[in-house]
Motif scaffolding. Structure first.
Motif, mmCIF file in Angstrom:
data_model
loop_
_atom_site.group_PDB
_atom_site.id
_atom_site.type_symbol
_atom_site.label_atom_id
_atom_site.label_comp_id
_atom_site.label_asym_id
_atom_site.label_seq_id
_atom_site.Cartn_x
_atom_site.Cartn_y
_atom_site.Cartn_z
ATOM 1 N N MET A 91 5.004 -7.170 -6.864
ATOM 2 C CA MET A 91 4.026 -6.250 -7.425
ATOM 3 C C MET A 91 2.637 -6.511 -6.865
ATOM 4 N N ARG A 92 2.272 -7.775 -6.756
ATOM 5 C CA ARG A 92 0.953 -8.107 -6.214
ATOM 6 C C ARG A 92 0.840 -7.674 -4.753
ATOM 7 N N SER A 93 1.883 -7.930 -4.003
ATOM 8 C CA SER A 93 1.874 -7.528 -2.590
ATOM 9 C C SER A 93 1.830 -6.016 -2.449
ATOM 10 N N LEU A 94 2.589 -5.309 -3.307
ATOM 11 C CA LEU A 94 2.614 -3.854 -3.250
ATOM 12 C C LEU A 94 1.252 -3.264 -3.589
ATOM 13 N N LEU A 95 0.593 -3.814 -4.608
ATOM 14 C CA LEU A 95 -0.727 -3.320 -4.989
ATOM 15 C C LEU A 95 -1.753 -3.585 -3.877
ATOM 16 N N THR A 96 -1.624 -4.721 -3.221
ATOM 17 C CA THR A 96 -2.541 -5.038 -2.123
ATOM 18 C C THR A 96 -2.344 -4.077 -0.954
ATOM 19 N N VAL A 97 -1.081 -3.827 -0.599
ATOM 20 C CA VAL A 97 -0.789 -2.906 0.498
ATOM 21 C C VAL A 97 -1.269 -1.505 0.159
ATOM 22 N N SER A 98 -1.024 -1.055 -1.069
ATOM 23 C CA SER A 98 -1.434 0.303 -1.449
ATOM 24 C C SER A 98 -2.954 0.433 -1.494
ATOM 25 N N THR A 140 -2.811 -11.212 7.194
ATOM 26 C CA THR A 140 -2.810 -10.219 8.266
ATOM 27 C C THR A 140 -1.657 -9.232 8.111
ATOM 28 N N VAL A 141 -0.481 -9.741 7.730
ATOM 29 C CA VAL A 141 0.672 -8.861 7.536
ATOM 30 C C VAL A 141 0.414 -7.879 6.400
ATOM 31 N N LEU A 142 -0.163 -8.363 5.289
ATOM 32 C CA LEU A 142 -0.470 -7.470 4.165
ATOM 33 C C LEU A 142 -1.435 -6.363 4.591
ATOM 34 N N CYS A 143 -2.480 -6.758 5.290
ATOM 35 C CA CYS A 143 -3.484 -5.777 5.704
ATOM 36 C C CYS A 143 -2.930 -4.823 6.754
ATOM 37 N N PHE A 144 -2.117 -5.342 7.660
ATOM 38 C CA PHE A 144 -1.521 -4.496 8.697
ATOM 39 C C PHE A 144 -0.598 -3.449 8.083
ATOM 40 N N LEU A 145 0.211 -3.857 7.113
ATOM 41 C CA LEU A 145 1.122 -2.897 6.467
ATOM 42 C C LEU A 145 0.321 -1.812 5.740
ATOM 43 N N GLY A 146 -0.752 -2.219 5.039
ATOM 44 C CA GLY A 146 -1.589 -1.233 4.359
ATOM 45 C C GLY A 146 -2.274 -0.305 5.350
ATOM 46 N N GLY A 147 -2.766 -0.875 6.451
ATOM 47 C CA GLY A 147 -3.413 -0.053 7.472
ATOM 48 C C GLY A 147 -2.444 0.912 8.122
#
Length: 379
Positions: free
Chosen positions: A17-24, A305-312
């Motif tokens: 959930m935390r990762s999903l919210l960060t990506v979104s 970086t992976v979290l930000c890249f997926l969101g981007g």
């Protein structure tokens, strides 16, 4: 390093959930960043593109909205005799709104033969023959056709103008795809005979090597003795002047893009700090097992970086799709700025997301890699 990729992914999936919210959250910020970038690119193309630099606009002096400029159509003969002039297109412009609008409709009336020879229009539906023969026929830009649901054979009415769509076109000049072209006489005689022999402006095409500033002065000097005084400028300068208020607003929107980058940085940095705090003992155990601080630093940096890249990637993909399918544009006084997706915009958005991901993870990664193993195990 590659053998630790499963560990990095498992760390991210441990708190889904935390990762999903960060990506979104990152995706939303990058989505807005892309829209701001698209507006800026559209303005740059409109005011500094080849089309804007190699042609001139002859407009009535001290007039702004197209409805206030009324030039004699036969000015084109005088302009055509000036050295450096390749061709002249008399044009009647009508718009449903002279103020700034996201749904502006602009009609440009021009002789069909001149339009065909001077505009790089590619019909994706319909045919030129119908446009040339039918008095009330119109060629509609792809973007406005998408927004209004228009296709060849359909009828379109706005204000006191009703046209039959003869074709839908695309153009390498993005702003062109937000215009509707009609026969010049159709717009001149739409209301009364007062518009007979009058046009809104003359668009002047120059010979290669001609000096735009010198030709502009020559045109105004030659028409000085005419019944209506004129101001001649490069097309790009004319459009920039027409959109002066929007230019200032778009310049301010540049800071909105920076704010989006800062938002992504804040979101990802917060998530990375929380992740590091949750795994203080785990990181200490990894160091006991032989994982050096430098490698631990790279682990945490990779996660952010992976979290930000997926969101981007998600935000850029959605933004490019919306920009392509909606054909959005903003305009004022008959000049429009097209929101168009581009490869350079997509690549810059993804590059920004990667750089922000690296920046967001540096401080948490440094603190985790330099923490005391004994104190971490005690906690």
């Amino acid at each position: 390093m590659f053998r630790f990729i499963p560990y990095i992914l498992k760390s991210l999936l441990r708190h889904r959930m935390r990762s999903l919210l960060t990506v979104s959250g990152s995706a939303v910020a990058i989505f807005v960043f892309c829209f701001v970038g698209s507006i800026q690119e559209g303005l740059e193309r409109l005011t500094n593109g080849d089309d804007a630099q190699q042609s001139l606009i002859v407009f009535q002096e001290n007039r702004f909205c197209p409805t206030t400029s009324r030039l004699p159509e036969d000015y084109s003969r005088t302009i055509n005799d000036i050295p450096g002039v390749k061709d002249v297109v008399p044009m009647q412009v009508w718009t449903n709104n002279c103020r700034a609008s996201l749904d502006i409709v602009v009609f440009n009336g021009a002789p069909p033969a001149k339009l065909k020879s001077t505009r790089d229009l590619t019909l994706i539906a319909g045919d030129w023959g119908t446009f040339e023969k039918q008095h009330d026929a119109a060629l509609v830009g792809r973007n406005i056709a998408q927004r209004r649901g228009l296709k060849p054979g359909s009828s379109f009415t706005i204000g006191d103008i009703t046209v039959n769509v003869a074709g839908v076109f695309t153009s390498p000049v993005a702003a062109e795809e937000n215009l509707i072209y009609t026969n010049l006489e159709f717009l001149q005689y739409r209301q009364d005979v007062d518009s007979a022999g009058l046009v809104t402006l003359h668009e002047v095409y120059l010979n290669e090597g001609a000096d735009p500033e010198s030709v502009s002065r020559s045109i105004d000097e030659a028409l000085r003795a005419g019944p209506v005084p004129t101001t001649t400028r490069r097309k790009g300068a004319f459009q920039a002047s027409t959109l002066a208020d929007l230019v200032d607003l778009i310049g301010f929107a540049h800071y909105l893009g920076y704010a989006c980058v800062g938002l992504v940085l804040s979101i990802v940095a917060t998530t990375t700090v929380m992740s590091v705090q949750d795994r203080i003992a785990e990181h200490a155990i990894l160091q006991v097992m032989g994982v050096r601080p430098g490698r631990l630093f790279r682990f945490i940096l990779s996660e952010s970086t992976v979290l930000c890249f997926l969101g981007g990637l998600l935000g850029t993909g959605i933004a490019m799709g919306v920009l392509y399918w909606n054909g959005l544009a903003i305009g004022a006084e008959g000049v429009t700025i097209a929101f168009r997706p581009s490869l350079s915009l997509a690549l810059s958005a993804i590059a920004v997301s990667i750089l922000v991901g690296l920046a967001a993870g540096i401080i948490p990664a440094f603190k985790a890699s330099r923490s005391s193993i004994v104190m971490a195990l005690q906690q």
